[in-house]
Design an enzyme around this catalytic site. Structure first.
Site, PDB file in Angstrom:
ATOM      1  N   ARG A  18       0.809  -1.224   0.000  1.00 19.90           N
ATOM      2  CA  ARG A  18       0.000   0.000   0.000  1.00 19.90           C
ATOM      3  C   ARG A  18       0.843   1.276   0.000  1.00 19.90           C
ATOM      4  O   ARG A  18       0.312   2.370  -0.185  1.00 19.90           O
ATOM      5  CB  ARG A  18      -0.961  -0.008   1.208  1.00 19.90           C
ATOM      6  CG  ARG A  18      -2.167  -0.895   0.961  1.00 19.90           C
ATOM      7  CD  ARG A  18      -3.066  -0.947   2.170  1.00 19.90           C
ATOM      8  NE  ARG A  18      -2.527  -1.809   3.213  1.00 19.90           N
ATOM      9  CZ  ARG A  18      -2.964  -1.818   4.466  1.00 19.90           C
ATOM     10  NH1 ARG A  18      -3.915  -0.977   4.842  1.00 19.90           N
ATOM     11  NH2 ARG A  18      -2.440  -2.640   5.353  1.00 19.90           N
ATOM     12  N   ASP A 108       7.197  -1.980  11.508  1.00 21.79           N
ATOM     13  CA  ASP A 108       6.556  -0.831  10.851  1.00 21.79           C
ATOM     14  C   ASP A 108       5.900   0.123  11.850  1.00 21.79           C
ATOM     15  O   ASP A 108       4.999   0.861  11.505  1.00 21.79           O
ATOM     16  CB  ASP A 108       5.527  -1.313   9.822  1.00 21.79           C
ATOM     17  CG  ASP A 108       4.381  -2.104  10.442  1.00 21.79           C
ATOM     18  OD1 ASP A 108       4.412  -2.354  11.661  1.00 21.79           O
ATOM     19  OD2 ASP A 108       3.444  -2.467   9.706  1.00 21.79           O
ATOM     20  N   SER A 409      37.617  44.874  -2.393  1.00 21.94           N
ATOM     21  CA  SER A 409      36.321  44.451  -2.932  1.00 21.94           C
ATOM     22  C   SER A 409      36.427  44.098  -4.408  1.00 21.94           C
ATOM     23  O   SER A 409      37.176  44.726  -5.146  1.00 21.94           O
ATOM     24  CB  SER A 409      35.308  45.577  -2.799  1.00 21.94           C
ATOM     25  OG  SER A 409      35.148  45.906  -1.461  1.00 21.94           O
TER      26      SER A 409
END
Ligand code: UD1
Ligand code: MG
Length: 453
Positions: A18, A108, A409
């Site tokens: 399932r 499970d 930078s």
């Protein structure tokens, strides 16, 4: 804890059709850990050092999942699914090794808690031969009913075999059982299959035990403990319950969680007290956070260690190997992978640090990144203590920037920068006075000419 030895038989031979999945049912994860590994963890912390895992086909992957949390595992194949007692007997060799206690649990049921198993084992120690873990569901239909008298459990009647009167019983079999090791096989071998389903029911051991003068009892455990996963809907429901338990435990242990329902933990998340978690945070496996740290909203963390009083986010992504020292700061839209960030170092905005070591107190400017990958290999970037990496710089690894060095930078740094040096790795700026006016006139003329065409 008791000194009694214990074997846990985990039944995991179900097909799980399932789930509609190529993955065996018990390997679907809850909080990042396979369902069956949650079961193994619970029995292990209930003092069961050894596990006998009963599998159908594809047993190797299931075994590996269990072995990831408990090392002493034997695997037993149940070739035909002839019922739960038949499944337990597939592990006959393991049971015959001789244990004080045998726990039988289903592979499970990821929400089973150690406390329930402890309670069952305590009953064995008190003299019971068979202990059934019962519960009271809202709707008992489908479950085996527990038939008690004067505190003794006389029988379990499977739903399909119940009389109308027995159907009214609300106390049901959760499916898990504890058995005295020295009589377990003797009882199990007497189980037959003359019932509505033609199966060897594990539950029959209760009546069999009573028949030979042994004591069977039932304990009541919380309903959540027995929730079995059969569909992805139930998988999601179990995940939700697991997460709620974890959130609650975390808060009670001193972690502030502003919107608990929006924070998702992994099975192994470790957080010390006085950590603050803002809304919408997701933890993958392997995260630990030290005291006083703050994780701001919308952050995703996996395989990361966060040092004391460090700050992360908002919108930060910490990937495996991210290791932040005390007071480090990782700001918004920063990704860190396999990188140590030193004490008090700051990476405040829009950066990528991969395969790097950043010294204490270093400052990584907005948009600065490490270029750690050339399409084939990864390389290391080292940034010294107190170094300043200007915004939008690219550090092309392997490369190092020394202590207290300064990177201008926008630099592309391809050569090592010594301690205290200033490095420029960009084109020189050029100024042309008044040229913007001419440029605008030319572009306007071009546009006009195009329209006239
Ligand atoms: C079982 C109990 C029932 C209880 C219910 C709780 C029995 C006979 N009945 O019924 O009293 O109320 O659980 O959920 O025990 N399995 C195998 N091999 C087999 C059969 C089962 O490994 O041949 C495993 C399944 O994968 C599953 C577990 O055993 O993990 C339980 O089997 P299941 O068929 O779900 O039993 P229930 O009919 O639910
Ligand atoms: Mg079932």
């Amino acid at each position: 804890m008791t000194s009694r030895t214990c074997l846990s038989v985990i039944l995991a031979a179900g097909e799980g059709t399932r789930m509609k999945s190529a993955l065996p049912k018990v390997l679907h994860p809850i909080a990042g850990l396979p369902i069956v590994a949650h079961v193994a963890k619970a029995v292990h912390s209930a003092g069961s050092g050894d596990i006998a895992l009963v599998v159908g086909r594809e047993g190797d992957a299931v075994r590996d999942a269990v072995k990831s949390v408990v090392s002493n595992v034997t695997v037993h194949e149940q070739k035909e699914r002839l019922g739960t007692a038949h499944a337990v007997l597939a592990a006959r060799d393991a049971i015959a090794r001789g244990y004080d206690d045998i726990l039988v649990v289903f592979g499970d049921t990821p929400l089973i808690e150690t406390a329930a198993l402890d309670q069952a084992r305590a009953k064995l120690e008190d003299g019971a031969d068979v202990v059934i873990m019962g519960f009271r569901p809202e709707n008992p239909a489908g479950y085996g009913r527990l038939i008690e008298e004067n505190g003794k459990l006389l029988a379990i009647r499977e739903d399909k075999d119940t009389s109308d009167d027995e159907k009214k019983i609300g106390f049901c079999n959760g499916g898990f059982m504890a058995l005295r090791g020295d009589s377990a096989l003797q009882l199990l071998d007497k189980v037959g299959n003359a019932n509505a389903k033609g199966e060897y029911y594990l539950t029959d051991v209760v009546e069999i035990a009573n028949g030979v003068g042994k004591l069977a009892v039932a304990i009541e455990i919380p309903v959540e403990n027995i929730i079995g996963i059969n569909t992805r809907v139930e998988l999601a429901e179990a995940e939700a319950i697991w997460q709620n338990r974890k959130r609650r435990a975390m808060m009670l242990a001193g972690v502030s969680i502003q919107a608990p329902e929006t924070v998702f933990f992994a099975y192994d998340t470790l957080i010390e007290s006085d950590v603050v978690l803002e809304p919408n945070i997701v933890f993958g496996p392997g995260v630990s956070i030290a005291t006083g740290a703050v994780i701001h909203a919308f952050s995703h963390l996996e395989g990361a260690h966060i040092g004391p009083r460090a700050m992360v986010g908002p919108f930060a992504r910490l990937r495996p190997g991210a290791d932040l020292a005390v007071n480090a700061k990782i700001g918004n839209f920063v990704e860190v992978k396999n990188a140590k960030v030193g004490a008090g170092a700051k990476v405040s905005h829009l950066s990528y640090l991969g395969d790097a070591i950043v010294g204490a107190g270093a400052n990584i400017g907005a948009g600065a990144i490490t270029c750690n990958y050339d399409g084939y290999n990864k390389a290391l970037t080292q940034i010294g203590a107190g170094a300043f990496i200007g915004s939008n710089s690219s550090l092309v690894a392997p490369v190092s920037v020394g202590d207290n060095a300064y990177v201008a930078s926008g630099s592309v740094i391809t050569q090592n920068v010594p301690d205290d040096a200033l490095a420029f790795g960009r084109a020189h700026q050029v100024i042309k006075e008044g040229r913007a006016v001419l440029l605008r006139e030319r572009y306007a003329a071009q546009k006009k000419a195009k329209k006239a065409e």
